[in-house]
Design a protein around this motif. Structure first.
Motif, mmCIF file in Angstrom:
data_model
loop_
_atom_site.group_PDB
_atom_site.id
_atom_site.type_symbol
_atom_site.label_atom_id
_atom_site.label_comp_id
_atom_site.label_asym_id
_atom_site.label_seq_id
_atom_site.Cartn_x
_atom_site.Cartn_y
_atom_site.Cartn_z
ATOM 1 N N SER A 105 0.831 -1.198 0.000
ATOM 2 C CA SER A 105 0.000 0.000 0.000
ATOM 3 C C SER A 105 0.873 1.258 0.000
ATOM 4 N N LYS A 106 1.955 1.235 0.769
ATOM 5 C CA LYS A 106 2.865 2.380 0.828
ATOM 6 C C LYS A 106 3.525 2.600 -0.532
ATOM 7 N N ARG A 107 3.972 1.511 -1.156
ATOM 8 C CA ARG A 107 4.620 1.598 -2.465
ATOM 9 C C ARG A 107 3.641 2.136 -3.506
ATOM 10 N N ARG A 108 2.422 1.639 -3.468
ATOM 11 C CA ARG A 108 1.400 2.095 -4.413
ATOM 12 C C ARG A 108 1.153 3.592 -4.243
ATOM 13 N N ARG A 137 11.015 17.031 -4.885
ATOM 14 C CA ARG A 137 10.422 18.085 -4.061
ATOM 15 C C ARG A 137 8.910 17.888 -3.907
ATOM 16 N N GLU A 138 8.221 17.550 -4.996
ATOM 17 C CA GLU A 138 6.760 17.483 -4.948
ATOM 18 C C GLU A 138 6.215 16.164 -4.410
ATOM 19 N N THR A 139 6.997 15.087 -4.499
ATOM 20 C CA THR A 139 6.525 13.810 -3.943
ATOM 21 C C THR A 139 6.979 13.608 -2.513
ATOM 22 N N GLY A 140 8.070 14.276 -2.124
ATOM 23 C CA GLY A 140 8.616 14.091 -0.785
ATOM 24 C C GLY A 140 9.440 12.819 -0.659
ATOM 25 N N LEU A 141 9.691 12.139 -1.764
ATOM 26 C CA LEU A 141 10.461 10.899 -1.739
ATOM 27 C C LEU A 141 11.954 11.211 -1.807
ATOM 28 N N ASN A 142 12.770 10.349 -1.189
ATOM 29 C CA ASN A 142 14.203 10.564 -1.303
ATOM 30 C C ASN A 142 14.676 10.128 -2.686
#
Length: 71
Positions: free
Chosen positions: A3-6, A29-34
């Motif tokens: 669910s987190k990955r999706r 920046r917009e997704t907040g992902l590293n």
């Protein structure tokens, strides 16, 4: 965990739909992902034929493939 990955993939798709084409910095920046998570997920999306990458020197631009089918 799936669910987190999706959710992460959905955030990437939303940003790409919003901008049509963007680089890693905008996506990060917009997704907040590293950076490493983002690159890994983008590589998976490219392998599935949902996203394409265009390189202009060191710049990497990503966009959604036209006429893709969502599963």
């Amino acid at each position: 965990m799936a669910s987190k990955r999706r959710s992460q993939v959905e955030r990437i798709i939303e940003v790409l739909e919003k901008h049509k084409e963007c680089n890693l910095n905008v996506l990060r920046r917009e997704t907040g992902l590293n950076y490493y998570t983002l690159v890994k997920l983008l590589e998976e999306l490219i392998e599935k034929g949902l996203v394409v990458e265009k390189r202009l020197g060191r710049l990497r631009l990503f966009r959604i493939v036209e006429n893709r089918r969502r599963s």
